[in-house]
Scaffold this motif. Structure first.
Motif, mmCIF file in Angstrom:
data_model
loop_
_atom_site.group_PDB
_atom_site.id
_atom_site.type_symbol
_atom_site.label_atom_id
_atom_site.label_comp_id
_atom_site.label_asym_id
_atom_site.label_seq_id
_atom_site.Cartn_x
_atom_site.Cartn_y
_atom_site.Cartn_z
ATOM 1 N N LEU A 189 -4.234 -9.556 2.849
ATOM 2 C CA LEU A 189 -3.825 -10.530 2.491
ATOM 3 C C LEU A 189 -4.411 -10.776 1.206
ATOM 4 C CD1 LEU A 189 -4.913 -12.704 5.569
ATOM 5 C CD2 LEU A 189 -2.326 -12.313 5.680
ATOM 6 N N VAL A 190 -5.099 -10.441 0.466
ATOM 7 C CA VAL A 190 -6.001 -10.655 -0.928
ATOM 8 C C VAL A 190 -5.117 -9.219 -1.153
ATOM 9 C CG1 VAL A 190 -7.882 -10.238 -2.460
ATOM 10 C CG2 VAL A 190 -8.154 -11.010 0.079
ATOM 11 N N PRO A 191 -4.270 -9.732 -2.795
ATOM 12 C CA PRO A 191 -3.193 -9.093 -3.367
ATOM 13 C C PRO A 191 -4.355 -7.958 -3.790
ATOM 14 C CG PRO A 191 -3.200 -11.362 -4.016
ATOM 15 C CD PRO A 191 -4.042 -11.560 -2.742
ATOM 16 N N VAL A 192 -3.449 -6.850 -4.060
ATOM 17 C CA VAL A 192 -3.839 -6.082 -4.998
ATOM 18 C C VAL A 192 -4.825 -5.331 -4.107
ATOM 19 C CG1 VAL A 192 -4.369 -4.710 -7.255
ATOM 20 C CG2 VAL A 192 -2.625 -5.864 -6.932
ATOM 21 N N ALA A 193 -6.497 -5.989 -4.414
ATOM 22 C CA ALA A 193 -7.536 -5.733 -4.422
ATOM 23 C C ALA A 193 -8.126 -5.698 -2.877
ATOM 24 C CB ALA A 193 -8.317 -6.944 -5.375
ATOM 25 N N ASP A 227 0.297 2.938 4.641
ATOM 26 C CA ASP A 227 0.598 1.492 4.895
ATOM 27 C C ASP A 227 0.163 1.024 3.588
ATOM 28 O OD1 ASP A 227 -1.527 -0.284 6.896
ATOM 29 O OD2 ASP A 227 -2.864 0.455 7.148
ATOM 30 N N THR A 228 -0.643 1.430 3.056
ATOM 31 C CA THR A 228 -0.879 1.321 1.570
ATOM 32 C C THR A 228 0.213 0.187 0.927
ATOM 33 O OG1 THR A 228 -3.571 2.255 1.535
ATOM 34 C CG2 THR A 228 -2.667 1.142 -0.584
ATOM 35 N N ALA A 241 5.817 -9.633 3.646
ATOM 36 C CA ALA A 241 6.100 -8.276 4.550
ATOM 37 C C ALA A 241 5.373 -7.367 4.840
ATOM 38 C CB ALA A 241 7.212 -7.509 3.537
ATOM 39 N N GLY A 242 4.733 -7.245 4.218
ATOM 40 C CA GLY A 242 2.856 -5.938 4.076
ATOM 41 C C GLY A 242 2.277 -7.070 4.869
ATOM 42 N N PHE A 280 -0.219 -6.210 10.571
ATOM 43 C CA PHE A 280 -0.413 -7.016 11.546
ATOM 44 C C PHE A 280 0.201 -5.730 12.745
ATOM 45 C CE2 PHE A 280 0.626 -9.878 15.047
ATOM 46 C CZ PHE A 280 -0.789 -10.240 15.134
ATOM 47 N N LEU A 281 1.085 -4.921 12.302
ATOM 48 C CA LEU A 281 1.876 -4.005 13.383
ATOM 49 C C LEU A 281 1.448 -2.290 13.200
ATOM 50 C CD1 LEU A 281 5.270 -6.010 13.250
ATOM 51 C CD2 LEU A 281 3.598 -6.176 14.659
ATOM 52 N N TYR A 282 1.273 -1.646 12.528
ATOM 53 C CA TYR A 282 0.878 -0.733 11.732
ATOM 54 C C TYR A 282 -0.193 -0.830 11.863
ATOM 55 C CZ TYR A 282 1.900 4.353 9.646
ATOM 56 O OH TYR A 282 1.720 5.492 9.752
ATOM 57 N N ARG A 283 -1.330 0.258 11.909
ATOM 58 C CA ARG A 283 -2.475 0.911 12.156
ATOM 59 C C ARG A 283 -2.808 1.951 11.755
ATOM 60 N NH1 ARG A 283 -5.111 -3.824 16.758
ATOM 61 N NH2 ARG A 283 -3.318 -5.077 16.758
ATOM 62 N N SER A 284 -2.898 2.403 10.814
ATOM 63 C CA SER A 284 -2.909 3.478 10.090
ATOM 64 C C SER A 284 -4.193 4.515 10.947
ATOM 65 C CB SER A 284 -3.001 4.013 8.855
ATOM 66 O OG SER A 284 -4.020 2.881 8.333
#
Length: 129
Positions: free
Chosen positions: A46-50, A86-87, A95-96, A101-105
């Motif tokens: 939820l925190v952009p980029v960092a 994932d990243t 969308a990311g 929330f769905l893809y758990r690498s």
């Protein structure tokens, strides 16, 4: 589950550390109302980029531990690709966040490590009762 992190380099210690990290990254909290578990990976997304960079670094720690186990280059490449995918997708706005929330690498990478440990170090298995 006890998450005391042993500092040894033996397979049992590595398994415990990797399982604890996967738990923190993928299943640390339960979302009220939908009863879905999420972890720091989704929250940091939820925190952009960092946030995505920090989550990727934590995911790569699992890959580093797999390298310490002597896993094959193919397995390490698959695990690195899981974290990278994932990243990359997780960095997309809105969308990311849903994707995180769905893809758990990290859960996928834990399964790869468990298969390796169960085959090459069967004494590390823990039977949950």
């Amino acid at each position: 589950m006890d998450y005391e992190l042993p500092l040894g380099t033996d397979p049992v210690s590595i398994r415990r550390r990797v399982e604890a990290m996967e738990h923190v990254l993928e299943r640390a909290f339960t979302v009220p109302g939908i009863n879905r578990q999420i972890g720091l990976d989704a929250v940091l997304g939820l925190v952009p980029v960092a946030g995505d960079v920090i989550a990727a670094a934590m995911g790569l720690y699992i890959v580093w531990e797999a390298r310490n186990l002597g896993m094959s280059r193919w397995q390490l490449a698959r695990m690195t690709a899981n974290v990278g995918f994932d990243t990359l997708i997780g960095a997309l706005p809105v969308a990311g966040d849903l994707f995180d929330f769905l893809y758990r690498s990290n859960s996928r990478n834990l399964r790869i490590i468990r298969r390796h440990l169960d085959k090459h170090h069967p004494h590390t298995r823990v039977i949950d009762g």
